[in-house]
Motif scaffolding. Structure first.
Motif, PDB file in Angstrom:
ATOM      1  N   TRP A  69      44.637  19.188 -77.002  1.00 44.24           N
ATOM      2  CA  TRP A  69      45.996  19.241 -76.468  1.00 44.24           C
ATOM      3  C   TRP A  69      46.280  17.966 -75.691  1.00 44.24           C
ATOM      4  CZ3 TRP A  69      42.577  23.247 -76.692  1.00 44.24           C
ATOM      5  CH2 TRP A  69      42.992  24.401 -77.378  1.00 44.24           C
ATOM      6  N   SER A  79      39.005  22.949 -75.034  1.00 43.45           N
ATOM      7  CA  SER A  79      38.650  24.261 -74.495  1.00 43.45           C
ATOM      8  C   SER A  79      37.235  24.630 -74.916  1.00 43.45           C
ATOM      9  CB  SER A  79      39.645  25.301 -75.033  1.00 43.45           C
ATOM     10  OG  SER A  79      39.076  26.594 -75.034  1.00 43.45           O
ATOM     11  N   ASN A  82      37.292  27.452 -77.468  1.00 44.78           N
ATOM     12  CA  ASN A  82      37.556  26.986 -78.830  1.00 44.78           C
ATOM     13  C   ASN A  82      36.343  26.249 -79.407  1.00 44.78           C
ATOM     14  OD1 ASN A  82      38.685  24.146 -80.225  1.00 44.78           O
ATOM     15  ND2 ASN A  82      39.508  26.020 -81.130  1.00 44.78           N
ATOM     16  N   ASN A 140      44.925  29.345 -73.810  1.00 44.11           N
ATOM     17  CA  ASN A 140      43.956  28.603 -74.633  1.00 44.11           C
ATOM     18  C   ASN A 140      42.696  28.178 -73.883  1.00 44.11           C
ATOM     19  OD1 ASN A 140      45.176  28.545 -77.238  1.00 44.11           O
ATOM     20  ND2 ASN A 140      46.713  27.109 -76.456  1.00 44.11           N
ATOM     21  N   ARG A 142      42.172  25.872 -71.598  1.00 42.23           N
ATOM     22  CA  ARG A 142      42.016  24.408 -71.671  1.00 42.23           C
ATOM     23  C   ARG A 142      41.293  23.912 -70.418  1.00 42.23           C
ATOM     24  NH1 ARG A 142      48.210  23.437 -73.383  1.00 42.23           N
ATOM     25  NH2 ARG A 142      47.899  21.396 -72.426  1.00 42.23           N
TER      26      ARG A 142
END
Length: 618
Positions: A69, A79, A82, A140, A142
């Motif tokens: 991002w 992240s 992720n 998310n 992050r």
């Protein structure tokens, strides 16, 4: 056995006791389960997993793209939630490729970019690094500020203004890419009550934390990127420098013996050298990965350092002075003569030494980060692959050349190399380098990292013409390769002048496949260039070797030496030797002098112009 009476039967040595795990299938046939090790490499754009067998062969390889991002210009976030999912998916796919039995996995090693990961100290949950609210609004998680994130500009200036002694170990200045400036930015921008609950990891250590549940840290992470000075170096007592953290405004991190950064080794924290066993795979992590709990997990490293592990142990029969005659060929001291060049969009140069060697514009020396008591130095070129791409794609003939390359089913680099050979033939030139004899390209378009350490350096060209043809594109492309080779020579020369003993370059990355560039590199640096078996997988192969080291740990905590593992599991490399044409050597030597002149001239011109416009205001 009496060999005289059984002359027709081959004589066999009594077989060594089988030490590998055996299993018996329903047909009562004994089947040997080969041992395997997993390497995880988390780069800027993807997570990769490789499965390595006990001979060092890669038998499974898979990757998954990582989310990124960019909330505003210069800000880059990822992240761990992720990244972890991408790691687990990659492992499952790599295991399936060769139908690997999960019970055969003995060890796991991790490497990752030098990015900052943030978690809550009380709940271990990810903490969003996105301002102004830091509230994980998009869900998310992050919680990673990527290495290339340039948000802490002012914080970096403040840190370097301290002129603290630890800055000696990062080439004189802490880079904006390192993690302490980012922690300071978070303190300056986060609500105090949230910052006070945060704990901080290098991304590699965050991944081994997720794998084991342990709070261990790797020396590679904290020494290379977080301002940790190993105990005993320059009088360091606890590793973390309390006076430095207090001077820059991070005195909060000194509380509880630096617990939020990993603590003090042997007091409230544990620190390990590359590949040392930090714990075992937890039940949760094993379930996520499709593996068995209890697998040994090795202390991780930064990605470029895994490239060193995956390349410099390569078996190669070098001629002449490139192998030190003072030691056996597989002795760890051979590493001192080998520069690892991990080449991608940029190139990282890593060298090991027995004693600390300080080089201007080169990060380090860092003790204990890969092998206990030895020192690592890290130089780099800001852009190499990215520079080649930029020069080619911005030339007027790019689209035409790209179409022709596609029609031959070739990539643009192979096509341009072939075009250069055709130009050489047509001009009846002795070498390709002869074609560029009157063209001088200095390519620090993205600033200089090593050995000048000047972010304001820029590019320059002498010999520009109005030619817009593919011939002109090929010449610009050649000049860019020549610049990369000459700058590598400058970095090696600077390191050797300071006390290193580099006599060969061990490359990894896609640039290895460019035969013109590799030949130019060898001739310009006047030393052999080694290309590994696994050109694209040297880094993740190095991570798997960390898993092998962790798996070798006995009940007393002792494990096989990392160099011995590298020597045993590395595959033979291919050597590219310097060209023998004396005229070409003379040409490149003269062009190197022009290269140095272009640097001095640019600095001089900039100083003169700055003086001329001093105090000029609207």
């Amino acid at each position: 056995m009496d060999r005289q009476h059984h002359g027709n039967m081959p004589y066999r040595q009594p077989s060594r006791q089988q030490s590998r795990q055996m299993s018996v299938d329903p047909h009562n046939e004994v089947r040997v389960i080969q041992q395997h090790y997993i390497g995880i490499d988390v780069g800027t754009g993807s997570a990769r997993a490789c499965i390595m067998n006990e001979k060092g062969d890669i038998v499974g390889l898979a990757s998954e793209a990582i989310g990124m991002w960019q909330p505003e210009t210069g800000y880059y976030e990822q992240s761990t939630t992720n990244i972890w999912r991408c790691i687990c998916d990659s492992i499952k796919r790599a295991m399936q490729q060769s139908n690997i039995d999960a019970n055969s996995i003995r060890g796991i090693g991790f490497d990752a970019t030098c990015s900052l990961a943030v978690f809550r100290e009380d709940t271990d949950e990810p903490v969003a690094v996105t301002g102004p609210k830091f509230d994980n609004q998009d869900g998310n998680d992050r919680n990673v500020i990527l290495w290339l994130d340039h948000r802490p500009v002012e914080e970096t200036k403040k840190i370097n203004a301290t002129d603290h002694n630890l800055l000696r170990y990062v080439g004189g200045q802490m880079s904006i890419e390192m993690e302490i400036p980012k922690v300071l930015w978070l303190k300056n921008n986060m609500p105090k009550e949230l910052f006070d609950k945060c704990k901080f990891y290098n991304l590699t250590d965050a991944l081994t934390h997720l794998a084991t549940g342990n709070e261990t840290r790797s020396y590679c992470s904290v020494v290379c990127k977080q301002g940790f000075v190993p105990v005993g170096v320059d009088g360091s007592v606890k590793g973390w420098q309390g006076d430095f953290l207090t001077a820059i405004g991070l005195e909060d991190l000194c509380q509880d013996d630096f617990k939020r950064m990993g603590g003090v080794n042997g007091v409230n924290g544990h620190y390990f050298t590359a590949g040392e066993k930090i714990g075992v795979l937890s039940d949760k992590a094993a379930a996520d990965m499709g593996l068995v709990a209890g697998i040994a997990v090795g202390s991780g490293v930064i990605d470029a350092y895994a490239g060193w592990i995956g390349t410099v142990g390569a078996k190669v029969n070098l001629k002449g002075d490139s192998i030190s005659s003072d030691f056996p060929k597989n002795h760890v001291s051979q590493a001192f003569t080998r520069l690892a060049a991990v080449a991608g969009t940029s190139t990282c140069h890593l060298a090991m030494s027995e004693k600390p060697v300080f080089v201007n514009g080169v990060w380090g020396p860092y003790r204990d980060v890969l092998i206990p008591d030895y020192w690592m130095a890290e130089g780099g070129q800001s852009a190499t692959g990215e520079l080649l791409k930029h020069v080619i794609e911005t030339h007027p003939a790019f689209n035409e050349a790209y179409s022709v390359a596609e029609s031959f089913n070739a990539n643009i680099y192979d096509y341009l190399n072939e075009h250069l050979r055709e130009m050489q033939e047509k001009a009846d030139a002795p070498t390709i380098s002869y074609l560029g004899r009157h063209f001088f390209f200095y390519g620090d378009l993205f600033g200089n990292r090593s050995p000048i350490a000047d972010p304001d350096m820029r590019g320059s060209i002498i010999g520009l013409s109005s030619d817009k043809s593919i011939d002109s594109l090929a010449l610009h492309y050649y000049a860019t390769m020549e610049f990369i080779a000459l700058q590598t020579h400058q970095i090696v020369e600077s390191m050797n002048t300071a006390g290193h003993v580099i006599s060969s370059i061990f490359m990894s990355g896609s640039q290895c496949q460019n035969d013109v560039l590799m030949s130019l590199m060898a001739t310009a640096c006047d030393m052999p260039v080694l290309i590994p078996r696994y050109v694209h997988a040297a880094v993740v192969h190095g991570a798997a070797m960390l898993g092998a080291k962790a798996a070798s740990t006995d009940n007393d905590g002792k494990s096989e030496a990392l160099w011995d593992i590298m020597d045993r599991l590395s595959k033979p490399g291919k050597a590219v030797y310097p060209g023998k044409d004396e005229q070409e050597k003379k040409l490149l030597k003269t062009k190197y002098e022009v290269f140095l002149e272009q640097i001095a001239q640019q600095k001089r011109i900039r100083t003169n112009i700055d003086e001329a416009v001093k105090g000029w205001k609207r």
